[in-house]
Design an enzyme around this catalytic site. Structure first.
Site, PDB file in Angstrom:
ATOM      1  N   HIS A 253     -48.942  10.023  61.986  1.00  0.00           N
ATOM      2  CA  HIS A 253     -48.210   9.991  63.282  1.00  0.00           C
ATOM      3  C   HIS A 253     -49.347  10.645  64.377  1.00  0.00           C
ATOM      4  O   HIS A 253     -49.536  11.849  64.034  1.00  0.00           O
ATOM      5  CB  HIS A 253     -47.005  10.186  63.343  1.00  0.00           C
ATOM      6  CG  HIS A 253     -46.171  10.184  64.776  1.00  0.00           C
ATOM      7  ND1 HIS A 253     -45.906   8.966  65.195  1.00  0.00           N
ATOM      8  CD2 HIS A 253     -46.118  10.943  65.727  1.00  0.00           C
ATOM      9  CE1 HIS A 253     -45.550   8.809  66.335  1.00  0.00           C
ATOM     10  NE2 HIS A 253     -45.509  10.219  66.653  1.00  0.00           N
TER      11      HIS A 253
ATOM     12  N   ARG B 175     -44.525  -1.444  62.095  1.00  0.00           N
ATOM     13  CA  ARG B 175     -43.154  -1.793  61.941  1.00  0.00           C
ATOM     14  C   ARG B 175     -42.173  -0.781  61.543  1.00  0.00           C
ATOM     15  O   ARG B 175     -42.617   0.044  60.487  1.00  0.00           O
ATOM     16  CB  ARG B 175     -43.008  -3.098  60.848  1.00  0.00           C
ATOM     17  CG  ARG B 175     -44.033  -4.319  61.091  1.00  0.00           C
ATOM     18  CD  ARG B 175     -43.991  -5.033  62.262  1.00  0.00           C
ATOM     19  NE  ARG B 175     -42.436  -5.560  62.356  1.00  0.00           N
ATOM     20  CZ  ARG B 175     -42.317  -6.251  63.299  1.00  0.00           C
ATOM     21  NH1 ARG B 175     -42.752  -5.953  64.638  1.00  0.00           N
ATOM     22  NH2 ARG B 175     -41.036  -6.617  63.735  1.00  0.00           N
TER      23      ARG B 175
HETATM   24  C1  GRF Z   1     -53.792   5.751  64.375  1.00  0.00           C
HETATM   25  O1  GRF Z   1     -53.755   6.503  65.679  1.00  0.00           O
HETATM   26  C2  GRF Z   1     -52.302   6.192  63.687  1.00  0.00           C
HETATM   27  O2  GRF Z   1     -51.992   7.637  63.881  1.00  0.00           O
HETATM   28  C3  GRF Z   1     -51.371   5.402  64.305  1.00  0.00           C
HETATM   29  O3  GRF Z   1     -52.070   4.222  64.277  1.00  0.00           O
HETATM   30  C4  GRF Z   1     -53.420   4.291  64.570  1.00  0.00           C
HETATM   31  C5  GRF Z   1     -53.911   3.558  63.471  1.00  0.00           C
HETATM   32  O4  GRF Z   1     -55.313   3.417  63.839  1.00  0.00           O
HETATM   33  N1  GRF Z   1     -50.091   5.406  63.579  1.00  0.00           N
HETATM   34  P1  GRF Z   1     -56.090   2.792  62.581  1.00  0.00           P
HETATM   35  O5  GRF Z   1     -55.591   1.329  62.320  1.00  0.00           O
HETATM   36  O6  GRF Z   1     -55.861   3.562  61.314  1.00  0.00           O
HETATM   37  O7  GRF Z   1     -57.424   2.718  63.022  1.00  0.00           O
END
Ligand code: GRF
Length: 218
Positions: A113, A95
């Site tokens: 990120h 979000r």
């Molecule tokens: C990860 O790739 C993170 O960088 C991005 O969303 C994904 C989340 O993965 N912001 P998880 O829910 O921690 O498995």
């Protein structure tokens, strides 16, 4: 753990594999913190199961129940603050947050990120790196500021892009490193080694480079 162990609120929207990395790092002692609460904006996600399996309190603040971002963020802050966290960890939290919410946790909120920021803020990062013909991609942990994916980087890990890679291949390769760098960056914050000052990230009093600490996997 003693009472002054830093308390984390971890915000998720989905699978929570980064959350799992935090749970593991706390339990193996590499992250000197306690996870006070896991908050999800989506009910029924795997990350909530992971939290419950480790007896971590959970809260659901379903964004679809709110007519605007401000109301959602107000409810979100309320759910978080009940647990009096010192640090807020965005772990796959999908979000966009309002400026007031971000200011509330200024210098105490991290995000991960999946790109080598400042390249590819926003969505579909791996596909964009492949389409651009880049030879590498990666992930960046950064402080959260009002600029989307634009706060000062703390640590960055690189992965090669191999010919024929799909975005999924690249996401999987990158996640392995996300799970290493995110708890590491959080441990620096918990230990008081990391801070944000005047829009820059500092580690042990030293100004970090523009792209953060360069993590090299061993
Ligand atoms: C990860 O790739 C993170 O960088 C991005 O969303 C994904 C989340 O993965 N912001 P998880 O829910 O921690 O498995």
């Amino acid at each position: 753990m003693s009472d002054n162990t830093p308390r984390l609120a971890i915000l998720i929207s989905g699978s929570g594999s980064n959350l799992q990395a935090f749970i593991d790092a706390v339990s193996n002692g590499t992250l000197p913190a306690q996870i006070a609460v896991v908050v999800s904006n989506r009910p029924g996600v795997k990350g909530l199961e992971r939290a419950a399996a480790s007896n971590i309190p959970t809260e659901i603040v379903d964004h679809t129940a709110f007519s605007d971002r401000l109301d959602f963020d107000t409810a979100l802050a309320k759910s978080i603050d009940k647990y009096q966290p010192n640090i807020v960890i965005l772990a796959g939290f999908m979000r966009i947050l309002t400026p007031d919410f971000i200011r509330r946790y200024k210098g105490k909120m991290l995000n991960i990120h999946p790109s080598l920021l400042p390249k590819y803020p926003g969505l579909h990062t791996h596909q964009r790196a492949i389409d651009a013909g880049d030879h590498e991609s990666g992930a960046t942990v950064h402080f959260v500021t009002e600029e989307l994916d634009g706060g000062p980087p703390v640590i960055q890990a690189r992965v090669p892009i191999v010919s024929g890679d799909s975005a999924d291949d690249l996401a999987k390769r990158t996640l392995v490193l996300e799970h290493r760098i995110y708890p590491l960056a959080a441990s620096w914050l918990c230990q008081g080694r990391l801070c944000m000052r005047d829009g820059y990230a500092y580690l042990d009093g030293e100004h970090l480079p523009q792209t953060g600490f360069d993590y090299r996997a061993d």
